[in-house]
Design a protein around this motif. Structure first.
Motif, PDB file in Angstrom:
ATOM      1  N   PHE A  94      34.144  45.788  37.273  1.00 39.73           N
ATOM      2  CA  PHE A  94      34.422  47.341  37.513  1.00 39.73           C
ATOM      3  C   PHE A  94      34.651  48.032  36.115  1.00 39.73           C
ATOM      4  N   GLY A  95      35.545  47.248  35.299  1.00 41.92           N
ATOM      5  CA  GLY A  95      36.071  48.210  34.131  1.00 41.92           C
ATOM      6  C   GLY A  95      34.821  48.100  33.216  1.00 41.92           C
ATOM      7  N   PHE A  96      33.828  47.254  33.236  1.00 45.17           N
ATOM      8  CA  PHE A  96      32.525  47.387  32.336  1.00 45.17           C
ATOM      9  C   PHE A  96      31.628  48.228  32.786  1.00 45.17           C
ATOM     10  N   VAL A  97      31.444  48.403  34.291  1.00 44.96           N
ATOM     11  CA  VAL A  97      30.745  49.543  34.847  1.00 44.96           C
ATOM     12  C   VAL A  97      31.183  50.978  34.515  1.00 44.96           C
ATOM     13  N   VAL A  98      32.390  51.195  34.605  1.00 44.84           N
ATOM     14  CA  VAL A  98      32.840  52.586  34.273  1.00 44.84           C
ATOM     15  C   VAL A  98      32.935  52.815  32.937  1.00 44.84           C
ATOM     16  N   GLY A  99      33.371  51.894  32.043  1.00 45.16           N
ATOM     17  CA  GLY A  99      33.664  52.182  30.649  1.00 45.16           C
ATOM     18  C   GLY A  99      32.298  51.802  29.755  1.00 45.16           C
ATOM     19  N   VAL A 130      38.067  47.452  47.663  1.00 47.01           N
ATOM     20  CA  VAL A 130      37.174  46.865  48.630  1.00 47.01           C
ATOM     21  C   VAL A 130      37.921  46.124  49.698  1.00 47.01           C
ATOM     22  N   ASP A 131      37.748  46.017  50.879  1.00 48.48           N
ATOM     23  CA  ASP A 131      38.598  45.380  52.003  1.00 48.48           C
ATOM     24  C   ASP A 131      38.680  43.973  51.517  1.00 48.48           C
ATOM     25  N   GLY A 132      40.002  43.639  51.669  1.00 51.31           N
ATOM     26  CA  GLY A 132      40.321  42.430  51.452  1.00 51.31           C
ATOM     27  C   GLY A 132      40.559  41.849  49.814  1.00 51.31           C
ATOM     28  N   THR A 133      40.250  42.821  48.922  1.00 54.46           N
ATOM     29  CA  THR A 133      40.191  42.525  47.649  1.00 54.46           C
ATOM     30  C   THR A 133      41.292  43.047  46.732  1.00 54.46           C
ATOM     31  N   ARG A 134      41.958  42.831  45.713  1.00 51.50           N
ATOM     32  CA  ARG A 134      42.614  43.672  44.990  1.00 51.50           C
ATOM     33  C   ARG A 134      42.162  44.826  44.333  1.00 51.50           C
ATOM     34  N   VAL A 135      42.777  46.047  44.413  1.00 55.16           N
ATOM     35  CA  VAL A 135      42.190  47.360  44.065  1.00 55.16           C
ATOM     36  C   VAL A 135      42.275  47.255  42.460  1.00 55.16           C
ATOM     37  N   VAL A 136      41.202  47.645  41.966  1.00 48.23           N
ATOM     38  CA  VAL A 136      40.877  47.814  40.591  1.00 48.23           C
ATOM     39  C   VAL A 136      40.671  49.381  40.131  1.00 48.23           C
ATOM     40  N   ALA A 137      41.984  49.591  39.272  1.00 49.12           N
ATOM     41  CA  ALA A 137      41.926  50.862  38.830  1.00 49.12           C
ATOM     42  C   ALA A 137      41.551  51.030  37.232  1.00 49.12           C
ATOM     43  N   LEU A 171      40.196  53.459  29.915  1.00 49.89           N
ATOM     44  CA  LEU A 171      39.492  52.470  30.283  1.00 49.89           C
ATOM     45  C   LEU A 171      40.274  50.925  30.238  1.00 49.89           C
ATOM     46  N   ARG A 172      41.567  51.082  30.550  1.00 50.60           N
ATOM     47  CA  ARG A 172      42.335  49.870  30.641  1.00 50.60           C
ATOM     48  C   ARG A 172      42.410  49.582  32.040  1.00 50.60           C
ATOM     49  N   ARG A 173      42.154  48.563  32.425  1.00 52.81           N
ATOM     50  CA  ARG A 173      42.127  47.884  33.771  1.00 52.81           C
ATOM     51  C   ARG A 173      43.424  47.444  34.551  1.00 52.81           C
ATOM     52  N   ARG A 174      43.472  47.715  35.683  1.00 49.63           N
ATOM     53  CA  ARG A 174      44.877  47.020  36.049  1.00 49.63           C
ATOM     54  C   ARG A 174      44.586  47.143  37.535  1.00 49.63           C
ATOM     55  N   ALA A 175      45.335  46.196  38.220  1.00 49.93           N
ATOM     56  CA  ALA A 175      45.158  45.855  39.831  1.00 49.93           C
ATOM     57  C   ALA A 175      46.711  45.830  40.222  1.00 49.93           C
ATOM     58  N   ASP A 176      46.588  47.046  40.971  1.00 45.85           N
ATOM     59  CA  ASP A 176      47.960  47.206  41.684  1.00 45.85           C
ATOM     60  C   ASP A 176      48.302  47.037  42.997  1.00 45.85           C
ATOM     61  N   ARG A 177      47.344  46.685  43.885  1.00 47.39           N
ATOM     62  CA  ARG A 177      47.809  46.481  45.304  1.00 47.39           C
ATOM     63  C   ARG A 177      46.501  45.914  45.999  1.00 47.39           C
ATOM     64  N   ALA A 190      27.766  58.212  40.344  1.00 45.76           N
ATOM     65  CA  ALA A 190      27.075  57.627  39.148  1.00 45.76           C
ATOM     66  C   ALA A 190      27.674  56.170  39.064  1.00 45.76           C
ATOM     67  N   ILE A 191      28.865  55.793  39.486  1.00 46.65           N
ATOM     68  CA  ILE A 191      29.413  54.534  39.215  1.00 46.65           C
ATOM     69  C   ILE A 191      28.718  53.610  40.231  1.00 46.65           C
ATOM     70  N   VAL A 192      28.668  54.259  41.618  1.00 45.74           N
ATOM     71  CA  VAL A 192      27.970  53.343  42.679  1.00 45.74           C
ATOM     72  C   VAL A 192      26.597  52.917  42.136  1.00 45.74           C
ATOM     73  N   ALA A 193      25.882  54.064  41.323  1.00 46.34           N
ATOM     74  CA  ALA A 193      24.335  53.699  41.169  1.00 46.34           C
ATOM     75  C   ALA A 193      24.306  52.586  40.120  1.00 46.34           C
ATOM     76  N   VAL A 194      25.194  52.303  39.329  1.00 46.40           N
ATOM     77  CA  VAL A 194      25.035  51.347  38.334  1.00 46.40           C
ATOM     78  C   VAL A 194      26.067  50.028  38.746  1.00 46.40           C
ATOM     79  N   MET A 195      26.447  50.001  39.776  1.00 49.13           N
ATOM     80  CA  MET A 195      27.390  48.727  40.001  1.00 49.13           C
ATOM     81  C   MET A 195      26.818  47.306  39.927  1.00 49.13           C
ATOM     82  N   GLY A 196      25.265  47.379  40.236  1.00 47.31           N
ATOM     83  CA  GLY A 196      24.782  45.780  40.221  1.00 47.31           C
ATOM     84  C   GLY A 196      25.128  45.283  38.792  1.00 47.31           C
TER      85      GLY A 196
END
Lengths: 223, 41
Positions: free
Chosen positions: A179-184, A199-206, A211-217, B32-38
């Motif tokens: 997720f960090g790569f996707v966003v950053g 995502v259900d059942g998975t650690r939240v990624v913020a 663009l620093r990644r952290r998992a908090d809950r 925009a994020i969802v569109a490139v999440m793959g």
């Protein structure tokens, strides 16, 4: 956690994913093997053949060569390589492909238990090492690959399930790390933005504005 | 989102079912994020 402990965990998750995958393949009627999957150009048999190919290579099987012909879905060297395993098993029976997966993975599992890997930074063997993978990448990738292909088959044949297994948890956690790569790297939002993946059942990624990644809950896994 | 929707999306398999992905906050950024999440590792 030591490398040895972490790698042992990946191996156990891979082994469970192999068991789940082969059990699913065993349950399929013959006509299900020709059903198309979400992977371009691949039916259920191709997905199983591909898995047998990779596990065979990792289990000490022969280097395979084949003329893959004109395959519009094959793009790039990696696609050409993976298609070889599909082509070389095209005339095989489903049962023989399942047996190959079982035989190769059982042998490799026994070897890994007898002589466990201890260094995640060591180069991966053979072709996997040639593409720059180390043991950590290889052992972490195998459960993801096997479980993703189990899901490819399940969607193709209309048999949903397997979403609460060790392979499922491993894959969801692994994919969420991107997720960090996707966003950053792909979206590049303005500094000051915080993007959150839940995502259900998975650690939240913020990912914060820098663009620093952290998992908090954790998010509870829904029904 | 639920795990199955995330897997098909992040694994680059197919679009999730309509309504499976809930975007809160900045909808344009979320889309925009969802569109490139793959991005299968």
């Amino acid at each position: 956690m030591s490398d040895a402990d972490r790698l042992a965990g990946y191996i156990e998750t891979w082994w469970q994913a192999i068991g789940d995958f082969t059990a699913l393949l065993d349950s399929l009627p013959d006509d299900a093997w020709a059903l198309p999957t979400d992977l371009p150009g691949w039916d259920v048999k191709a997905v199983a053949a591909h898995t047998a190919h990779l596990e065979s290579i990792l289990g000490g099987g022969p280097d395979e060569q084949a003329d893959i012909g004109e395959a519009p879905h094959v793009t790039g060297p990696m696609g050409q390589f993976t298609e070889i395993g599909v082509v070389t098993r095209r005339d095989r029976t489903p049962a023989s492909i399942i047996e190959e997966i079982r035989e190769r993975t059982t042998r490799r599992h026994d070897e890994l238990l007898a002589e466990p890997p201890t260094d995640g930074n060591a180069p991966a063997p053979g072709l996997f090492g040639l593409v720059g993978w180390n043991q950590q990448t290889l052992f972490r990738n195998r459960p993801l690959d096997v479980w993703m292909h189990e899901q490819d088959v399940r969607r193709a044949v209309g048999m949903p399930g397997g979403l609460d297994t060790a392979g499922a948890q491993h894959t969801a956690d692994y994919l969420s790390e991107a997720f960090g790569f996707v966003v950053g790297k792909k979206v590049k939002p303005p500094v000051g933005t915080t993007a959150v993946l839940a995502v259900d059942g998975t650690r939240v990624v913020a990912v914060d504005g820098q663009l620093r990644r952290r998992a908090d809950r954790w998010v509870g896994h829904g029904p | 989102m639920d795990r199955e929707s995330f897997i098909v999306l992040a694994g680059g398999r197919r679009e999730p079912a309509p309504g499976a992905v809930v975007i809160e906050g900045d909808g344009q950024l979320g889309a925009a994020i969802v569109a490139v999440m793959g991005s299968t590792p």
